[in-house]
Design a protein around this motif. Structure first.
Motif, mmCIF file in Angstrom:
data_model
loop_
_atom_site.group_PDB
_atom_site.id
_atom_site.type_symbol
_atom_site.label_atom_id
_atom_site.label_comp_id
_atom_site.label_asym_id
_atom_site.label_seq_id
_atom_site.Cartn_x
_atom_site.Cartn_y
_atom_site.Cartn_z
ATOM 1 N N GLU A 75 24.620 -51.147 4.211
ATOM 2 C CA GLU A 75 23.601 -51.596 3.041
ATOM 3 C C GLU A 75 23.539 -52.517 2.375
ATOM 4 O O GLU A 75 22.895 -53.333 1.668
ATOM 5 N N ARG A 76 24.756 -52.799 1.814
ATOM 6 C CA ARG A 76 25.024 -53.798 1.229
ATOM 7 C C ARG A 76 25.059 -54.627 1.034
ATOM 8 O O ARG A 76 25.000 -56.092 0.696
ATOM 9 N N ARG A 78 22.994 -55.348 4.089
ATOM 10 C CA ARG A 78 21.514 -55.742 4.001
ATOM 11 C C ARG A 78 21.491 -55.553 5.822
ATOM 12 O O ARG A 78 20.644 -55.964 6.289
ATOM 13 N N HIS A 84 15.000 -44.242 -0.724
ATOM 14 C CA HIS A 84 15.241 -43.128 -2.074
ATOM 15 C C HIS A 84 14.642 -42.354 -1.040
ATOM 16 O O HIS A 84 15.092 -41.173 -1.753
ATOM 17 N N VAL A 243 28.276 -43.416 -6.238
ATOM 18 C CA VAL A 243 27.174 -44.693 -5.798
ATOM 19 C C VAL A 243 25.942 -45.451 -7.194
ATOM 20 O O VAL A 243 26.082 -44.499 -7.578
ATOM 21 N N GLY A 244 26.508 -46.531 -7.369
ATOM 22 C CA GLY A 244 26.049 -46.968 -8.965
ATOM 23 C C GLY A 244 24.253 -47.385 -8.534
ATOM 24 O O GLY A 244 23.445 -46.942 -9.405
ATOM 25 N N ASP A 245 23.922 -47.579 -7.551
ATOM 26 C CA ASP A 245 22.537 -47.499 -7.505
ATOM 27 C C ASP A 245 21.373 -46.139 -7.323
ATOM 28 O O ASP A 245 21.912 -45.814 -6.314
ATOM 29 N N PRO A 246 20.795 -46.065 -8.472
ATOM 30 C CA PRO A 246 19.736 -44.118 -8.246
ATOM 31 C C PRO A 246 19.405 -44.607 -6.453
ATOM 32 O O PRO A 246 18.965 -42.977 -6.532
ATOM 33 N N GLY A 247 18.085 -45.140 -6.333
ATOM 34 C CA GLY A 247 17.763 -45.215 -5.339
ATOM 35 C C GLY A 247 18.697 -44.783 -3.841
ATOM 36 O O GLY A 247 17.966 -44.691 -2.958
ATOM 37 N N LEU A 248 19.469 -45.508 -3.138
ATOM 38 C CA LEU A 248 20.308 -45.315 -2.826
ATOM 39 C C LEU A 248 21.893 -43.952 -3.173
ATOM 40 O O LEU A 248 21.370 -43.163 -2.145
ATOM 41 N N ARG A 249 21.674 -44.207 -4.137
ATOM 42 C CA ARG A 249 22.469 -41.953 -4.331
ATOM 43 C C ARG A 249 21.227 -41.110 -3.642
ATOM 44 O O ARG A 249 21.634 -40.944 -3.358
#
Length: 266
Positions: A75-76, A78, A84, A243-249
């Motif tokens: 995902e990082r 792309r 989400h 995981v820092g990105d809330p959507g990815l988490r």
């Protein structure tokens, strides 16, 4: 004084359970360390600890952690889109290593699937199985029998705690007041205290250390934790919580089918 028979039963149960748990711990400590066989994944982002991030993920969290790391890595770059809502979409259908190909193989013909389904399929795939076999052969991961033995030992200690409580209850109930209840309970505290201590120590050890790594594997993970950690290294060590990105988490935390996007007009 027939309550002494209940006390002896309780003591025997605690001794048997404690011996089973300690035997499992000793078996884990006796696993010999060998050279890690050559990995079948790229050595990019290999930390100085001497293991690849995939291997570190397996030692820290098992097969599902490896699948999570692979999804986050793709995902990082792309090459996957993780929404989400819990759905994943393939952008680049070419896997660069067996683990990525295992993830891509979990998608349907439309290239879209729930993240949870992809993660589960990849964790059970051949690539992750071979990764675990290689780490076990190197003495870095616990053999299945040792892991199962530790779990069974922990269950036995829990059962021993319940046995002591049950025997104490039976002794007090059936004694009929002929013996001081406080004295009886104090005697039953003798087997109960070591059982609770074993249970607490086992849970503390399980919370601080991975149940997948051998002592040699734990040393490698300790070296990795002590160094500078990038985003993928943190995911390998701590999973979705790192995981820092809330959507990815949110995508990685969704349930089995994800959340279907709401159609317009409804």
């Amino acid at each position: 004084m027939f309550w002494v028979l209940f006390l002896l039963v309780a003591c025997a149960g605690v001794l048997a359970a404690g011996a089973r748990l300690l035997r499992a711990v000793a078996e884990a400590a006796d696993i010999p360390e060998a050279d890690v066989p050559e990995a079948d994944v790229p050595e990019a982002d290999v930390p100085e600890a001497g293991v690849t991030l995939y291997e570190a993920a397996y030692l820290a969290g098992g097969p599902h952690r490896v699948a999570v790391l692979t999804l986050v890595s793709m995902e990082r770059e792309r090459r996957l889109l993780l929404a989400h809502t819990g759905w994943a979409t393939v952008v680049d259908p070419v896997g660069r290593d067996p683990l990525e190909r295992s993830v891509l193989g979990a998608f349907g013909p439309e290239g879209r699937s729930p993240v949870a389904a992809v993660r589960t399929a990849a964790a059970r795939g051949e690539a992750v199985r071979r990764l675990g076999e290689r780490l076990r052969a190197a003495g870095l991961a616990l053999p299945e029998g040792v892991r199962a033995g530790f779990g069974h030992g922990l269950q036995a200690v829990r059962g021993a705690v319940l046995l002591v409580v049950a025997m104490a209850t039976a002794a007090v109930t059936l004694d009929g007041g002929t013996t001081d209840t406080t004295l009886v309970l104090c005697w039953f505290g003798l087997p109960l205290l070591p059982a609770l201590a074993l249970l607490a120590l086992a849970r503390l050890d399980a919370s601080r250390h991975s149940p997948w790594a051998s002592p040699a594997g734990l040393r490698l993970l300790s070296g990795l934790r002590a160094g500078d950690r990038g985003p993928l290294t943190s995911v390998a060590l701590h999973g979705v919580a790192a995981v820092g990105d809330p959507g990815l988490r949110a995508a990685l935390s969704c349930g089995g089918r994800g959340i279907l996007p709401r159609q317009r007009g409804r």
